[in-house]
Scaffold this motif. Structure first.
Motif, short mmCIF file in Angstrom:
data_model
loop_
_atom_site.label_atom_id
_atom_site.label_comp_id
_atom_site.label_asym_id
_atom_site.label_seq_id
_atom_site.Cartn_x
_atom_site.Cartn_y
_atom_site.Cartn_z
N LEU A 176 -2.11 -1.98 0.17
CA LEU A 176 -3.20 -2.81 0.69
C LEU A 176 -2.74 -3.64 1.89
O LEU A 176 -3.42 -3.69 2.91
CB LEU A 176 -3.73 -3.72 -0.43
N LEU A 177 -1.58 -4.27 1.77
CA LEU A 177 -1.06 -5.07 2.88
C LEU A 177 -0.79 -4.21 4.11
O LEU A 177 -1.04 -4.63 5.24
CB LEU A 177 0.21 -5.80 2.45
N TYR A 178 -0.28 -3.01 3.89
CA TYR A 178 -0.01 -2.09 5.01
C TYR A 178 -1.31 -1.73 5.73
O TYR A 178 -1.38 -1.75 6.96
CB TYR A 178 0.69 -0.84 4.49
N ARG A 179 -2.34 -1.40 4.96
CA ARG A 179 -3.62 -1.01 5.57
C ARG A 179 -4.28 -2.17 6.30
O ARG A 179 -4.84 -1.99 7.37
CB ARG A 179 -4.55 -0.43 4.51
N VAL A 180 -4.23 -3.36 5.71
CA VAL A 180 -4.82 -4.53 6.36
C VAL A 180 -4.08 -4.84 7.66
O VAL A 180 -4.70 -5.10 8.70
CB VAL A 180 -4.81 -5.76 5.41
N THR A 181 -2.77 -4.79 7.62
CA THR A 181 -1.97 -5.05 8.82
C THR A 181 -2.26 -4.02 9.90
O THR A 181 -2.42 -4.36 11.08
CB THR A 181 -0.47 -5.05 8.48
N THR A 182 -2.33 -2.76 9.52
CA THR A 182 -2.63 -1.71 10.49
C THR A 182 -4.02 -1.91 11.08
O THR A 182 -4.20 -1.79 12.31
CB THR A 182 -2.54 -0.32 9.83
N GLY A 183 -5.00 -2.21 10.25
CA GLY A 183 -6.36 -2.44 10.73
C GLY A 183 -6.45 -3.62 11.69
O GLY A 183 -7.11 -3.53 12.74
N LEU A 184 -5.79 -4.72 11.35
CA LEU A 184 -5.81 -5.88 12.23
C LEU A 184 -5.12 -5.59 13.56
O LEU A 184 -5.56 -6.05 14.62
CB LEU A 184 -5.14 -7.08 11.55
#
Length: 82
Positions: free
Chosen positions: A53-61
């Motif tokens: 989840l943290l990886y996806r949020v960071t990538t999206g941001l």
């Protein structure tokens, strides 16, 4: 003032000296096994769902920020040209 200071000092000494120290379980060896296991999963995702989840949020941001900055640069460049 002196009485208040003495009272606070006694409370702090009592709290520190009588505080129960919990024994925490050493989980380092099991974490080492988890992260050193060769299962094809990148190390930054081996922590489970929260890492994913943290990886996806960071990538999206990051993608959003890059696109937004390019849009602003284009918009400002057209504003200055006029």
């Amino acid at each position: 003032v002196y009485v208040l200071f003495q009272g606070l000092r006694q409370i702090s000494q009592r709290t520190i000296s009588t505080a129960s120290r919990r024994q925490l379980e050493n989980r380092v060896p099991e974490k080492q096994k988890l992260f050193q296991e060769d299962n094809g999963i990148p190390v930054y995702l081996k922590g489970g769902v929260m890492d994913s989840l943290l990886y996806r949020v960071t990538t999206g941001l990051t993608v959003f920020g890059k696109a937004y900055s390019k849009i602003l640069i284009l918009w400002y460049s057209f504003q200055c040209a006029n």
